[in-house]
Design a protein around this motif. Structure first.
Motif, short mmCIF file in Angstrom:
data_model
loop_
_atom_site.label_atom_id
_atom_site.label_comp_id
_atom_site.label_asym_id
_atom_site.label_seq_id
_atom_site.Cartn_x
_atom_site.Cartn_y
_atom_site.Cartn_z
N GLY A 54 -3.52 8.07 -2.78
CA GLY A 54 -4.07 8.86 -1.54
C GLY A 54 -5.56 8.21 -1.30
N ALA A 55 -5.78 7.32 -1.84
CA ALA A 55 -7.53 7.10 -1.26
C ALA A 55 -7.91 6.43 0.11
CB ALA A 55 -8.33 5.94 -2.27
N THR A 56 -8.13 6.26 0.89
CA THR A 56 -8.61 5.28 2.36
C THR A 56 -9.00 3.58 2.16
OG1 THR A 56 -8.07 7.19 3.37
CG2 THR A 56 -8.81 5.63 5.04
N ALA A 99 0.67 -1.17 0.27
CA ALA A 99 -0.05 -0.37 0.46
C ALA A 99 1.42 1.46 -0.46
CB ALA A 99 -0.55 0.14 1.60
N THR A 100 2.09 1.47 0.52
CA THR A 100 2.99 2.23 0.92
C THR A 100 3.21 2.89 -0.13
OG1 THR A 100 4.17 1.32 1.44
CG2 THR A 100 3.60 2.02 3.54
N ILE A 126 -15.85 -4.52 3.65
CA ILE A 126 -13.86 -3.54 3.34
C ILE A 126 -14.70 -2.34 2.36
CG2 ILE A 126 -12.12 -3.97 2.42
CD1 ILE A 126 -11.41 -6.79 2.74
N THR A 127 -13.85 -1.34 2.96
CA THR A 127 -14.63 -0.24 2.06
C THR A 127 -13.86 0.04 1.35
OG1 THR A 127 -16.66 -0.12 3.73
CG2 THR A 127 -16.34 1.54 2.22
N ILE A 148 -4.63 2.30 4.83
CA ILE A 148 -5.13 1.03 5.91
C ILE A 148 -6.02 1.72 6.86
CG2 ILE A 148 -5.16 -1.26 6.00
CD1 ILE A 148 -3.05 -1.60 4.03
N LYS A 149 -7.64 1.76 7.03
CA LYS A 149 -7.61 1.78 8.33
C LYS A 149 -8.55 0.53 8.79
CE LYS A 149 -8.48 6.48 9.00
NZ LYS A 149 -9.29 8.22 9.49
#
Lengths: 434, 224
Positions: A352-354, A310-311, A366-367, A317-318
């Motif tokens: 840049g998304a979460t 992801a990095t 998972i959203t 990732i929350k």
């Protein structure tokens, strides 16, 4: 949706109601006619008796007059009055209040007026007889009719139920078997023997149809499986040959690039192949075993791995993971499922998304954000990747679906507030059969 | 080091033996079940690469036979079957590792290296590479006796490079090594650069010579 037998029952009841309704005026007319006829006859007998008895007596005018006057006082319903001339008999009905029992209201009377000569003078005798009022007759008949109608209704329902239980039982048995049939289970369906020709034909043909279906499905599955197997070795050769090619000197950057591109494509082919094999294996129920899987720690581990990926795509990732969530299933399959879910969401996330990952004791959700709703009908089908510019095998969601199916979990997709959300329900309410 | 390749596809055998020869392994091969049984029973090998589907028999039977005769050769199953059950039963019968086709040659070399080291250098499993020293049991690396603080991934990568000395390793092979099947789903391998950059920096900072070379456009090479 109507049931076959209810439909016929409803028609029968409607017809019976119509016939019985029509029968009410018919009965009334008939009963009334008989009444009138009988009373006319009765009146004629009374009139004739009085007339003849009176004529037989030899009385003086004075005597006659006194006798008639006494008669009229005692029997007003057979009144004798002098008449000026002879007339033909007349009959009619009349409604009149009963003066002796006024509470009874209006009564209907059948009346006969007949003329006769006594002592060379004409007299008329009016014979009246109470006849049942028409509304009372109608009411009585209606009550009886409705009573019979309800008896009939009850009978119909009882008979209908018995027919459905006995006569149609084989049909409903077959229906139930077809409803329960699942192509993926590969279990042929055997229908019970029946001696009704139509049901027999139906069952025989259904059996044929189902057998053909199972056969086709089996062949298709075997084909996929064999093709995938046979591809593994040639793929291994190509891959190893490319690895060798990379060792050769000198190698220009262009040549290296070609090798690199080929490697990437090859990786994808290998993965598709592997996934097809996996799907075939799940279909074959080759993943037995129902271990207890600690989904919480499995997810934590995987998220760690995906954070690494992801990095470089710069998204966050929350996670909100309930501790010690245990589910029953094959560990390999559960792992494959969660990997595919996570991979799917990361693949489709922009820079840049979460990504939100939420695990509760019964549900994994998972959203990630998105702009366009995905086409739900095609989403879980093989090779129906909705966006062509995103890499992937087009099998990830099909695998997720298949694994969920095996354990009776339910996968749903939602698009709300500009976010895609995939949810797996591990403890769905019992499936409702319609 | 002697390796036996039991595999019916001659082209695959060629690739494997060519690659392993650069790593100073001596390779022999068997194309059929009979040949394989013959060689396995007659000679001793440091490592045997065993394909399960062979003309004339099932590779699993060779494994069972070896176990019965208490032959101690290292065995890596290389199979197209790739089934998880095969993997488990293979390892239970006594195979050291399982690699499903298609695989990268550097991956195979790394697995062989690990099996051979484990079998031959059981207790003092230390790799000496000039100033670099790697302890396989403790999973530590030191340079001139100063310990490096490597992450699990970096240590893994270092070992991977050393077991493929003087060979070019493609980014694809590295990606598959680090993330397995997921590599096939990725559109870029940028995350590999991050790990390699970190590893290189740690090695350099500790005074290690520049063995790890970037081959422009191709990948990486541990040159010694």
């Amino acid at each position: 949706m109507n049931k076959l037998l209810d439909l016929t029952l409803r028609k029968f009841i409607r017809y019976a109601a119509l016939v019985l309704l029509c029968s009410i005026p018919a009965y009334y007319l008939l009963v009334d006619l008989i009444w009138q006829h009988e009373l006319k006859e009765h009146n004629r007998i009374v009139g004739e008796t009085v007339k003849q008895n009176l004529q037989k007596l030899t009385l003086s005018d004075q005597d006659l007059h006194e006798k008639i006057s006494l008669w009229n006082q005692l029997r007003p319903e057979t009144k004798i009055t002098p008449a000026d001339q002879y007339r033909p008999d007349s009959t009619y009905t009349i409604y009149r209040r009963n003066k002796y029992i006024p509470a009874k209201g209006l009564d209907r009377f059948q009346v006969l007026v007949t003329y006769f000569p006594v002592n060379r003078k004409y007299y008329s005798i009016t014979v009246e007889n109470n006849i049942e009022e028409s509304y009372e007759t109608v009411l009585g008949i209606a009550v009886v009719t409705f009573l019979f109608f309800f008896i009939m209704l009850g009978g119909f329902i009882l008979i209908n139920r018995r027919i459905s239980r006995r006569l149609w039982q084989p049909f409903y048995n077959s229906l139930e078997k077809i409803r329960k049939f699942d192509l993926h289970q590969q279990q042929p369906v055997f229908f019970e023997a029946t001696n009704i020709a139509e049901f027999y034909t139906l069952n025989v043909n259904l059996e044929k149809l189902i057998a053909a279906n199972i056969d086709t499905y089996q062949q298709q599955k075997e084909f996929t499986e064999n093709a995938s197997h046979e591809l593994q070795t040639p793929l291994a050769i190509v891959k190893s040959r490319l690895d060798m090619l990379l060792q050769s000197h000198p190698l220009t950057p262009e040549q290296s690039k070609i090798i690199d591109d080929t490697h990437r494509a090859l990786s994808k082919v290998a993965l598709i192949n592997k996934n097809l094999l996996l799907l075939a294996k799940i279909d074959n129920r080759q993943f037995s075993g129902n271990e207890t899987v600690n989904l919480s720690s499995l997810l934590q581990d995987q998220i760690l791995l995906f954070r690494d990926l992801a990095t470089d795509k710069h998204f966050r990732i929350k996670q909100k993971i309930a501790p010690e969530v245990l589910i029953a299933g094959n560990i390999t399959l559960v792992e494959i499922m969660t990997t595919n879910l996570l991979m799917n969401v990361i693949k489709h996330s922009k820079n840049g998304a979460t990504v939100y990952i939420e695990l509760s004791p019964h549900q994994l959700q998972i959203t990630n954000s998105g702009t366009v709703r995905l086409r739900e009908t095609r989403l879980f089908k093989r090779f129906s990747s909705t966006s062509p510019n995103v890499p992937g095998t087009g099998l990830g969601l099909a695998i997720i679906q298949k694994i969920s199916d095996q354990y009776g979990w339910i996968v749903t997709y939602k698009f709300e507030n500009n976010s895609h959300s995939f949810c797996i329900d591990f403890n769905p309410p019992a499936l409702k059969h319609t | 080091m002697k390796i036996l390749i039991i595999e019916d596809e001659i082209q695959l055998v060629q690739s494997i033996s060519e690659y392993l020869q650069t790593e100073n392994y001596t390779c022999e091969y068997a194309l059929t079940y009979r040949q394989a049984v013959h060689k396995v029973l007659k000679h001793n090998y440091d490592c045997i690469l065993l394909d399960l589907m062979l003309p004339g028999g099932d590779g699993m039977q060779i494994l069972e036979e070896m176990k019965r005769l208490k032959k101690m050769d290292g065995v890596i199953i290389i199979s197209a079957r790739g089934a998880f059950e095969d993997k488990i039963s293979g390892l239970q019968i006594g195979a050291d590792d399982y690699l499903s086709k298609p695989f990268h040659l550097p991956e195979l070399a790394a697995r062989i290296y690990s099996v051979v080291r484990r079998r031959n250098f059981g207790n003092s499993n230390i790799i000496d590479e000039n100033e670099l020293q790697i302890n396989l049991l403790a999973k530590t690396a030191t340079i001139n006796n100063v310990e490096l603080s490597l992450t699990k991934k970096e240590f893994d990568l270092l070992l991977y490079f050393i077991s493929n000395r003087n060979c070019v390793i493609s980014k694809n092979a590295l990606a598959e090594h680090l993330s397995g099947d997921i590599a096939g789903m990725l559109d870029n391998y940028d995350y590999i650069y991050a790990h390699i950059k970190n590893l290189k920096k740690k090695l350099n900072d500790a005074g290690c010579r520049n063995y790890l070379k970037t081959i422009y456009g191709s990948g990486y090479k541990w040159e010694i």
